[in-house]
Scaffold this motif. Structure first.
Motif, mmCIF file in Angstrom:
data_model
loop_
_atom_site.group_PDB
_atom_site.id
_atom_site.type_symbol
_atom_site.label_atom_id
_atom_site.label_comp_id
_atom_site.label_asym_id
_atom_site.label_seq_id
_atom_site.Cartn_x
_atom_site.Cartn_y
_atom_site.Cartn_z
ATOM 1 N N GLU A 53 23.404 19.195 19.518
ATOM 2 C CA GLU A 53 22.019 19.123 20.294
ATOM 3 C C GLU A 53 20.996 19.281 19.257
ATOM 4 O O GLU A 53 20.105 18.266 19.091
ATOM 5 C CB GLU A 53 21.977 20.064 21.477
ATOM 6 N N LEU A 54 21.064 20.076 18.430
ATOM 7 C CA LEU A 54 19.833 20.357 17.594
ATOM 8 C C LEU A 54 19.893 19.282 16.237
ATOM 9 O O LEU A 54 18.519 18.813 15.769
ATOM 10 C CB LEU A 54 19.949 21.734 16.888
ATOM 11 N N GLN A 55 21.130 18.925 15.720
ATOM 12 C CA GLN A 55 21.131 17.762 14.988
ATOM 13 C C GLN A 55 20.628 16.513 15.517
ATOM 14 O O GLN A 55 19.794 15.593 14.739
ATOM 15 C CB GLN A 55 22.589 17.619 14.438
ATOM 16 N N MET A 56 20.865 16.380 16.741
ATOM 17 C CA MET A 56 20.453 15.012 17.256
ATOM 18 C C MET A 56 18.791 14.936 17.327
ATOM 19 O O MET A 56 18.094 14.302 17.141
ATOM 20 C CB MET A 56 20.792 14.629 18.620
ATOM 21 N N LYS A 57 17.974 15.922 17.762
ATOM 22 C CA LYS A 57 16.912 16.191 18.030
ATOM 23 C C LYS A 57 16.097 16.092 16.730
ATOM 24 O O LYS A 57 15.145 15.459 16.548
ATOM 25 C CB LYS A 57 16.618 17.848 18.566
ATOM 26 N N ARG A 58 16.783 16.736 15.645
ATOM 27 C CA ARG A 58 16.147 16.676 14.422
ATOM 28 C C ARG A 58 16.182 15.130 13.851
ATOM 29 O O ARG A 58 15.274 14.681 13.153
ATOM 30 C CB ARG A 58 16.825 17.522 13.229
ATOM 31 N N MET A 59 17.012 14.502 14.057
ATOM 32 C CA MET A 59 17.246 13.006 13.570
ATOM 33 C C MET A 59 16.155 12.358 14.146
ATOM 34 O O MET A 59 15.374 11.423 13.597
ATOM 35 C CB MET A 59 18.661 12.524 13.828
ATOM 36 N N LEU A 60 15.887 12.523 15.669
ATOM 37 C CA LEU A 60 15.055 11.832 16.259
ATOM 38 C C LEU A 60 13.438 12.050 15.859
ATOM 39 O O LEU A 60 12.452 11.353 15.891
ATOM 40 C CB LEU A 60 14.900 11.930 17.944
ATOM 41 N N GLN A 61 13.361 13.351 15.751
ATOM 42 C CA GLN A 61 12.184 13.771 15.074
ATOM 43 C C GLN A 61 11.785 13.235 13.763
ATOM 44 O O GLN A 61 10.606 13.065 13.428
ATOM 45 C CB GLN A 61 12.079 15.368 15.143
ATOM 46 N N ARG A 62 12.938 13.177 12.935
ATOM 47 C CA ARG A 62 12.634 12.533 11.514
ATOM 48 C C ARG A 62 12.025 10.958 11.538
ATOM 49 O O ARG A 62 11.247 10.567 11.122
ATOM 50 C CB ARG A 62 13.993 12.577 10.716
ATOM 51 N N MET A 63 12.595 10.456 12.811
ATOM 52 C CA MET A 63 12.339 8.969 12.851
ATOM 53 C C MET A 63 10.901 8.944 13.358
ATOM 54 O O MET A 63 10.170 8.218 12.872
ATOM 55 C CB MET A 63 13.130 8.373 13.934
ATOM 56 N N ASP A 64 10.405 10.036 14.216
ATOM 57 C CA ASP A 64 8.933 9.991 14.457
ATOM 58 C C ASP A 64 8.107 10.311 13.355
ATOM 59 O O ASP A 64 7.282 9.612 13.260
ATOM 60 C CB ASP A 64 8.978 11.159 15.488
ATOM 61 N N VAL A 65 8.407 11.222 12.623
ATOM 62 C CA VAL A 65 7.614 11.520 11.276
ATOM 63 C C VAL A 65 7.516 10.314 10.535
ATOM 64 O O VAL A 65 6.573 9.943 9.865
ATOM 65 C CB VAL A 65 8.421 12.619 10.607
ATOM 66 N N LEU A 66 8.586 9.341 10.212
ATOM 67 C CA LEU A 66 8.738 8.213 9.289
ATOM 68 C C LEU A 66 7.705 7.300 9.991
ATOM 69 O O LEU A 66 6.847 6.637 9.150
ATOM 70 C CB LEU A 66 10.033 7.635 9.136
ATOM 71 N N ALA A 67 7.785 6.996 11.118
ATOM 72 C CA ALA A 67 6.949 6.148 12.050
ATOM 73 C C ALA A 67 5.490 6.687 11.932
ATOM 74 O O ALA A 67 4.709 5.624 11.699
ATOM 75 C CB ALA A 67 7.191 5.749 13.634
ATOM 76 N N LYS A 68 5.174 7.844 12.121
ATOM 77 C CA LYS A 68 3.638 8.187 11.833
ATOM 78 C C LYS A 68 3.238 8.017 10.516
ATOM 79 O O LYS A 68 1.928 7.509 10.432
ATOM 80 C CB LYS A 68 3.633 9.636 12.189
ATOM 81 N N ARG A 69 4.174 8.196 9.625
ATOM 82 C CA ARG A 69 3.841 8.105 8.087
ATOM 83 C C ARG A 69 3.609 6.708 7.809
ATOM 84 O O ARG A 69 2.571 6.752 7.022
ATOM 85 C CB ARG A 69 4.868 8.658 7.211
ATOM 86 N N ALA A 70 4.293 5.723 8.184
ATOM 87 C CA ALA A 70 4.338 4.502 8.071
ATOM 88 C C ALA A 70 2.933 3.985 8.554
ATOM 89 O O ALA A 70 2.147 2.962 8.022
ATOM 90 C CB ALA A 70 5.296 3.451 8.826
ATOM 91 N N THR A 71 2.542 4.394 9.905
ATOM 92 C CA THR A 71 1.350 4.124 10.372
ATOM 93 C C THR A 71 0.297 4.605 9.551
ATOM 94 O O THR A 71 -0.729 3.664 9.221
ATOM 95 C CB THR A 71 1.094 4.754 11.706
ATOM 96 N N GLU A 72 0.281 5.630 9.164
ATOM 97 C CA GLU A 72 -0.886 6.262 8.302
ATOM 98 C C GLU A 72 -0.961 5.533 6.872
ATOM 99 O O GLU A 72 -2.219 5.256 6.548
ATOM 100 C CB GLU A 72 -0.710 7.733 8.022
ATOM 101 N N THR A 73 -0.067 5.250 6.196
ATOM 102 C CA THR A 73 -0.204 4.490 5.086
ATOM 103 C C THR A 73 -0.334 3.008 4.899
ATOM 104 O O THR A 73 -0.382 2.336 4.072
ATOM 105 C CB THR A 73 1.222 5.077 4.261
ATOM 106 N N GLY A 74 -0.066 2.401 6.407
ATOM 107 C CA GLY A 74 -0.051 0.895 5.989
ATOM 108 C C GLY A 74 0.977 0.141 5.949
ATOM 109 O O GLY A 74 0.844 -0.914 5.606
ATOM 110 N N VAL A 75 2.281 0.797 5.789
ATOM 111 C CA VAL A 75 3.402 -0.044 5.467
ATOM 112 C C VAL A 75 4.319 -0.029 7.047
ATOM 113 O O VAL A 75 3.969 0.415 7.978
ATOM 114 C CB VAL A 75 4.320 0.847 4.717
ATOM 115 N N ARG A 76 5.211 -0.868 6.885
ATOM 116 C CA ARG A 76 6.219 -1.241 7.936
ATOM 117 C C ARG A 76 7.384 -0.508 7.824
ATOM 118 O O ARG A 76 7.919 -0.465 6.707
ATOM 119 C CB ARG A 76 6.307 -2.892 7.955
ATOM 120 N N LEU A 77 8.034 -0.345 9.030
ATOM 121 C CA LEU A 77 9.096 0.343 9.059
ATOM 122 C C LEU A 77 10.314 -0.606 9.688
ATOM 123 O O LEU A 77 10.118 -0.767 10.948
ATOM 124 C CB LEU A 77 8.907 1.601 9.923
#
Length: 487
Positions: free
Chosen positions: A240-264
């Motif tokens: 359960e923890l591994q799955m949650k971390r995977m989804l949270q990493r996807m969220d971090v990547l998407a936020k970072r892409a938004t901030e830096t103006g790149v596409r994911l």
């Protein structure tokens, strides 16, 4: 999603796939017959489609010449031209490609690890992979950028699920008593459907919330009880923890892409993973594509249902007011998909011929281009090595008034392939990208092996690229510039 699928992640993707199969399509526009565009959304009380503001005149789009070897390979050294001739020539030899896994294993045993890695870097790895880490790939990225070519970065460490294991997983789902799409469709009546005509069983914020147990979210209809029940009741706390971390990493990547103006861009996988991946990607698009297209899904046009998938996703973006983004590809797992369909006993999901796949690709592409013309809220990457498809896109862009400077349409090719398409597009001002894999030699061998299998038909037909490479090499040889740093 080029990554290793550990057991918990595999099980999670299968779970979300089951959700997608039984209920997610209930959320699609319900009166969209196959082969037709979905209905246009109403605008306010008038019920008419909004007309986008006119695009300022930017002059005619530039003409692109794909037959000039000097321009196509201006960025390449003579050694790189020679390597391309050798590697692409070997990739056209059927038996070598068919048995590439065995040959790679034999080469490692005979040569030893150090010599084997050196040979790979001089040949196949050097042709198709940018380097071992993010520092090693920077010179290539800077050089390509100087010629108008961007980069789609991919850490190409991956693992495939064997057909036998995939079959066991598929049969396990059947034993859980999960209803099929047809069996569960009539369970969802009008009172279950929201204003957008959708039933949402997953919500991105719930998925990434550390307080939410994923097993409580993954509910599917049980054909016997006719109730929604947990699909996975035995996730361990660690899983359960591994799955949650995977989804949270996807969220971090998407936020970072938004901030830096790149596409994911989320890659496509085999059909037994893809519905789950698409479902998660859709949730990311709903959240992050409000102002512009940050998250891109990938639609595989060798699938018979490709047009339905594209048109439904576009319609959802219209109704919900977010920017649609897709990378259109032909597809990568044809033989594997057909073998598995025949073995397990379901309809072959792949178009019957290459020509039918081309028709599907152009149909999906034209649909998205029309959407760009009407709303300017759709975006597409034309990921193809097919020169006719690129020319078709350029022609339709001109006819529809879509200028390359709008950056609504971009192009993509794999590193090491079709430079005669990529670099003329870049130098003419069209947004174009190389798909840039990187990673340690041993770790990316599965990627190289898979790419060889996927593209063997194309490689055998790629006479034009080899001919252009040879013409440019001979030109430099006879001009006395073969060793020049500026040929």
């Amino acid at each position: 999603m080029a990554a290793r699928f550990g057991d918990p992640l595999r099980r999670f993707l299968y779970a979300v796939r089951a959700l997608h199969a039984t209920a997610a399509r209930v959320g699609a526009p319900r009166s969209v017959p196959r082969g037709t565009a979905p209905p246009l959304p109403a605008s306010g009380k008038g019920g008419t489609r909004p007309v986008p503001p006119p695009v300022a005149s930017r002059g005619a789009a530039p003409v692109v010449d794909f037959g000039d070897p000097q321009e196509a390979f201006r960025s390449k050294s003579s050694a790189e031209l020679l390597r391309g001739l050798v590697v692409l020539g070997l990739c056209a030899v059927g038996p070598l490609v068919e048995h590439n896994r065995e040959l790679l294993q034999l080469g490692r045993r005979v040569l030893g690890q150090a010599l084997f890695e050196r040979l790979m870097k001089m040949t196949f790895y050097g042709q198709f992979v940018a380097g071992e880490d993010q520092e090693a790939i920077k010179p290539l990225i800077r050089r390509n950028r100087a010629f108008g070519v961007g980069a789609v970065l991919d850490y190409s460490v991956e693992e495939d699920l064997s057909p036998a294991r995939a079959e066991r997983q598929e049969l396990a789902l059947a034993k859980l008593g999960i209803a099929t799409k047809a069996e569960s469709q009539h369970w969802f009546t009008g009172e279950n459907v929201g204003e957008s005509g959708t039933v949402d069983l997953l919500d991105w914020n719930s998925l990434i919330d550390s307080r939410t147990k994923l097993s409580k979210l993954l509910l599917v209809p049980n054909i016997k009880t006719r109730q929604l029940e947990p699909l996975l009741s035995h996730f361990t706390e660690e899983e359960e923890l591994q799955m949650k971390r995977m989804l949270q990493r996807m969220d971090v990547l998407a936020k970072r892409a938004t901030e830096t103006g790149v596409r994911l861009m989320v890659d496509a996988e085999q059909s037994y993973f893809q519905p789950a991946i698409s479902r998660l990607t859709l949730e990311m698009q709903r959240r992050f594509n409000r102002e512009r297209a940050v998250i891109f899904n990938t639609h595989q046009c060798y699938l018979k249902e490709a047009y339905d998938n594209v048109s439904v996703d576009v319609e959802l973006s219209r109704r919900e007011g977010w920017h649609f983004g897709t990378k259109l590809v032909r597809g990568a797992y044809m033989d594997q998909e057909r073998e598995r369909a025949a073995k397990i006993g379901y309809e072959d999901p792949i178009n019957p011929t290459y020509e039918k796949t081309n028709e599907m690709y152009h149909r999906c592409l034209d649909y998205v281009l029309e959407e760009i013309k009407h709303s300017r809220k759709a975006n597409v990457m034309v990921a193809t090595h097919n020169e006719d498809t690129v020319k078709f896109t350029l022609r339709r862009m001109m006819e529809l008034g879509i200028h390359p400077s709008e950056k609504k349409v971009c192009f993509g090719q794999l590193l090491g392939m079709c430079d005669q398409i990529t670099f003329p597009l870049g130098q003419a001002g069209f947004p174009v990208y190389k798909y840039v894999p990187y990673g340690p030699v041993d770790e990316v061998l599965p990627y190289l092996s898979r790419r060889a299998q996927e593209n063997r038909g194309f490689m055998q037909r790629a006479n034009q690229e080899r001919d252009l490479l040879w013409r440019e090499f001979k030109r430099r040889l006879f001009a006395g510039t073969i060793f020049s740093t500026n040929p």
